[in-house]
Design a protein around this motif. Sequence first.
Motif, PDB file in Angstrom:
ATOM      1  N   ASN A  47       0.759  -1.205   0.078  1.00  0.00           N
ATOM      2  CA  ASN A  47       0.115  -0.022   0.112  1.00  0.00           C
ATOM      3  C   ASN A  47       0.927   1.540   0.015  1.00  0.00           C
ATOM      4  O   ASN A  47       0.262   2.234   0.127  1.00  0.00           O
ATOM      5  N   VAL A  48       2.039   1.156  -0.391  1.00  0.00           N
ATOM      6  CA  VAL A  48       2.950   2.366   0.016  1.00  0.00           C
ATOM      7  C   VAL A  48       2.413   3.325  -0.968  1.00  0.00           C
ATOM      8  O   VAL A  48       2.491   4.611  -0.617  1.00  0.00           O
ATOM      9  N   LEU A  49       2.306   3.226  -2.440  1.00  0.00           N
ATOM     10  CA  LEU A  49       1.962   4.241  -3.378  1.00  0.00           C
ATOM     11  C   LEU A  49       0.521   4.691  -3.149  1.00  0.00           C
ATOM     12  O   LEU A  49       0.384   6.073  -3.119  1.00  0.00           O
ATOM     13  N   VAL A  50      -0.146   4.065  -2.564  1.00  0.00           N
ATOM     14  CA  VAL A  50      -1.526   4.609  -1.988  1.00  0.00           C
ATOM     15  C   VAL A  50      -1.388   5.591  -1.096  1.00  0.00           C
ATOM     16  O   VAL A  50      -1.805   6.661  -0.786  1.00  0.00           O
ATOM     17  N   GLY A  51      -0.502   5.231  -0.036  1.00  0.00           N
ATOM     18  CA  GLY A  51      -0.603   5.721   1.152  1.00  0.00           C
ATOM     19  C   GLY A  51       0.262   7.167   0.807  1.00  0.00           C
ATOM     20  O   GLY A  51      -0.102   8.095   1.320  1.00  0.00           O
ATOM     21  N   VAL A  52       1.300   7.261   0.087  1.00  0.00           N
ATOM     22  CA  VAL A  52       2.038   8.554  -0.238  1.00  0.00           C
ATOM     23  C   VAL A  52       1.136   9.546  -1.013  1.00  0.00           C
ATOM     24  O   VAL A  52       1.006  10.702  -1.134  1.00  0.00           O
ATOM     25  N   GLY A  53       0.336   8.751  -2.134  1.00  0.00           N
ATOM     26  CA  GLY A  53      -0.645   9.669  -2.648  1.00  0.00           C
ATOM     27  C   GLY A  53      -1.582  10.396  -1.936  1.00  0.00           C
ATOM     28  O   GLY A  53      -1.766  11.572  -2.091  1.00  0.00           O
ATOM     29  N   ALA A  54      -2.230   9.787  -0.542  1.00  0.00           N
ATOM     30  CA  ALA A  54      -3.396  10.360   0.053  1.00  0.00           C
ATOM     31  C   ALA A  54      -2.419  11.363   1.106  1.00  0.00           C
ATOM     32  O   ALA A  54      -3.053  12.137   1.407  1.00  0.00           O
ATOM     33  N   LEU A  55      -1.232  10.995   1.348  1.00  0.00           N
ATOM     34  CA  LEU A  55      -0.374  11.905   2.289  1.00  0.00           C
ATOM     35  C   LEU A  55       0.035  13.058   1.495  1.00  0.00           C
ATOM     36  O   LEU A  55      -0.382  14.294   2.346  1.00  0.00           O
ATOM     37  N   LEU A  56       0.403  13.001   0.259  1.00  0.00           N
ATOM     38  CA  LEU A  56       0.503  14.248  -0.432  1.00  0.00           C
ATOM     39  C   LEU A  56      -0.710  15.165  -0.687  1.00  0.00           C
ATOM     40  O   LEU A  56      -0.626  16.613  -0.381  1.00  0.00           O
ATOM     41  N   ALA A  57      -1.998  14.676  -0.779  1.00  0.00           N
ATOM     42  CA  ALA A  57      -3.037  15.459  -0.948  1.00  0.00           C
ATOM     43  C   ALA A  57      -3.262  16.164   0.499  1.00  0.00           C
ATOM     44  O   ALA A  57      -3.704  17.428   0.399  1.00  0.00           O
ATOM     45  N   ALA A 118      -8.765   4.349   2.061  1.00  0.00           N
ATOM     46  CA  ALA A 118      -9.380   3.593   2.913  1.00  0.00           C
ATOM     47  C   ALA A 118     -10.313   2.475   1.831  1.00  0.00           C
ATOM     48  O   ALA A 118     -10.241   1.122   2.146  1.00  0.00           O
ATOM     49  N   VAL A 119     -11.027   2.644   0.801  1.00  0.00           N
ATOM     50  CA  VAL A 119     -11.656   1.808  -0.068  1.00  0.00           C
ATOM     51  C   VAL A 119     -10.657   0.997  -0.819  1.00  0.00           C
ATOM     52  O   VAL A 119     -10.650  -0.194  -0.807  1.00  0.00           O
ATOM     53  N   ALA A 120      -9.438   1.708  -0.940  1.00  0.00           N
ATOM     54  CA  ALA A 120      -8.153   0.761  -1.724  1.00  0.00           C
ATOM     55  C   ALA A 120      -7.793  -0.141  -0.792  1.00  0.00           C
ATOM     56  O   ALA A 120      -6.655  -0.800  -1.187  1.00  0.00           O
ATOM     57  N   GLY A 121      -7.932  -0.415   0.464  1.00  0.00           N
ATOM     58  CA  GLY A 121      -7.285  -1.169   1.423  1.00  0.00           C
ATOM     59  C   GLY A 121      -6.260  -0.672   2.438  1.00  0.00           C
ATOM     60  O   GLY A 121      -5.638  -1.492   2.893  1.00  0.00           O
ATOM     61  N   LEU A 122      -6.136   0.689   2.358  1.00  0.00           N
ATOM     62  CA  LEU A 122      -5.096   1.336   3.327  1.00  0.00           C
ATOM     63  C   LEU A 122      -5.491   0.697   4.799  1.00  0.00           C
ATOM     64  O   LEU A 122      -6.960   1.129   5.230  1.00  0.00           O
ATOM     65  N   PRO A 123      -4.635   0.349   5.763  1.00  0.00           N
ATOM     66  CA  PRO A 123      -5.194  -0.241   7.019  1.00  0.00           C
ATOM     67  C   PRO A 123      -5.598   0.952   7.784  1.00  0.00           C
ATOM     68  O   PRO A 123      -5.523   2.233   7.646  1.00  0.00           O
ATOM     69  N   ALA A 124      -6.670   0.479   8.647  1.00  0.00           N
ATOM     70  CA  ALA A 124      -7.721   1.530   9.724  1.00  0.00           C
ATOM     71  C   ALA A 124      -6.657   2.379  10.391  1.00  0.00           C
ATOM     72  O   ALA A 124      -6.921   3.555  10.633  1.00  0.00           O
ATOM     73  N   THR A 125      -5.614   1.833  10.771  1.00  0.00           N
ATOM     74  CA  THR A 125      -4.492   2.763  11.829  1.00  0.00           C
ATOM     75  C   THR A 125      -3.973   3.791  10.861  1.00  0.00           C
ATOM     76  O   THR A 125      -3.961   5.000  11.462  1.00  0.00           O
ATOM     77  N   ALA A 126      -3.712   3.487   9.670  1.00  0.00           N
ATOM     78  CA  ALA A 126      -3.126   4.445   8.814  1.00  0.00           C
ATOM     79  C   ALA A 126      -4.011   5.516   8.280  1.00  0.00           C
ATOM     80  O   ALA A 126      -3.611   6.827   8.509  1.00  0.00           O
ATOM     81  N   LEU A 164       3.914  11.275  11.497  1.00  0.00           N
ATOM     82  CA  LEU A 164       4.304  10.989  10.002  1.00  0.00           C
ATOM     83  C   LEU A 164       4.943   9.568   9.776  1.00  0.00           C
ATOM     84  O   LEU A 164       4.649   8.946   9.071  1.00  0.00           O
ATOM     85  N   PRO A 165       6.193   9.583  10.449  1.00  0.00           N
ATOM     86  CA  PRO A 165       6.692   8.273  10.346  1.00  0.00           C
ATOM     87  C   PRO A 165       5.951   6.912  10.772  1.00  0.00           C
ATOM     88  O   PRO A 165       5.951   5.812  10.168  1.00  0.00           O
ATOM     89  N   LEU A 166       5.198   7.392  11.927  1.00  0.00           N
ATOM     90  CA  LEU A 166       4.186   6.408  12.408  1.00  0.00           C
ATOM     91  C   LEU A 166       3.193   5.769  11.165  1.00  0.00           C
ATOM     92  O   LEU A 166       2.653   4.712  11.045  1.00  0.00           O
ATOM     93  N   TYR A 167       2.751   6.956  10.756  1.00  0.00           N
ATOM     94  CA  TYR A 167       1.789   6.856   9.493  1.00  0.00           C
ATOM     95  C   TYR A 167       2.314   5.737   8.619  1.00  0.00           C
ATOM     96  O   TYR A 167       1.927   4.879   7.837  1.00  0.00           O
ATOM     97  N   GLY A 168       3.662   5.985   8.083  1.00  0.00           N
ATOM     98  CA  GLY A 168       4.438   5.382   7.098  1.00  0.00           C
ATOM     99  C   GLY A 168       4.515   3.655   7.743  1.00  0.00           C
ATOM    100  O   GLY A 168       4.378   2.703   6.951  1.00  0.00           O
ATOM    101  N   VAL A 169       4.784   3.559   9.036  1.00  0.00           N
ATOM    102  CA  VAL A 169       4.720   2.327   9.442  1.00  0.00           C
ATOM    103  C   VAL A 169       3.431   1.531   9.316  1.00  0.00           C
ATOM    104  O   VAL A 169       3.292   0.335   9.037  1.00  0.00           O
TER     105      VAL A 169
END
Length: 297
Positions: A47-57, A118-126, A164-169
């Motif tokens: 989910n790294v690319l999904v995560g960074v896309g949402a983060l940049l927005a 979230a719909v794409a499967g990013l974990p709830a904690t993230a 921010l780094p905890l989000y990456g985790v």
Amino acid sequence: MTERRSRRRRYAVALAGMARPDQLALICVVYALGVLVAVARGGEHANVLVGVGALLAVAVAVHYANEYADYETDALTTPTPYSGGSGVLHATGLERAFAWRALVGASALATVAVLASAVAGLPATAIALLSVILVAGVAYSLGPRLAWRGLGELTNALLGGLALPLYGVAVTGTTPDVVDVLTFLPFTAIVFANLLATQWPDRRADAEVGKRTLAVILRVRTLRGLYTFTAIIGLGGITTLVATGLAPLALLALAAPTTVLLVVGAHRYGRVESPAVTVHAMVVLAFAYVITAAFAW
């Protein structure tokens, strides 16, 4: 037609400048830090690319909020690569209302990005951490206006240095734990020292518009002591991580330039306007973490 093109160009330049591309790049580095530490400990990277896309927005929305809130301050200061806002609104001759419209649009986009991730499967904690970053990041400038109440430096350090780094985790499917928090706390401390340094050049303009940063509220001697104390906590924390086996020795070796830069920064703080040395110390430490996580953790 020429006038319309010129106006559109100004809009594009302003939107890009207010997004603060250099800061977005550093945000990606710190995000990568969390991802790499988690992957080194067994996390997945699907989910790294999904995560960074949402983060940049989310980050763009937060930056637009800051540009809108600091419109008056930025008019009184000369922005540098290390302090103040982007200055792009004043440089392009655009009104504060433009920043508000950009903020509304970016906030809507960020909200959609969080829901889509979230719909794409990013974990709830993230998702929870990303939501905190969005809400608290906007509250830094608007709403409670934390940056105007002496809470901006702490809020920003906790968001950029820890959340921010905890989000990456969390993006890797690993639930952040106490070890993760302890791992990133030294970096958080140095981020706080960096914020003390970057707020210093704007203290007069901030005071004039009623923005009560720590550089406005506290005496120079107190600020120097706080800077030095925070730097010691951060560097001592890295040493402790290595001594207890929570981080490889490579982190301590790669962080050595940060120590030198912070010593120089402590001497310059309150005496020299430019925060460049402290900013470089934080960036060096961020890359020290990333390189260690990628190759030695």
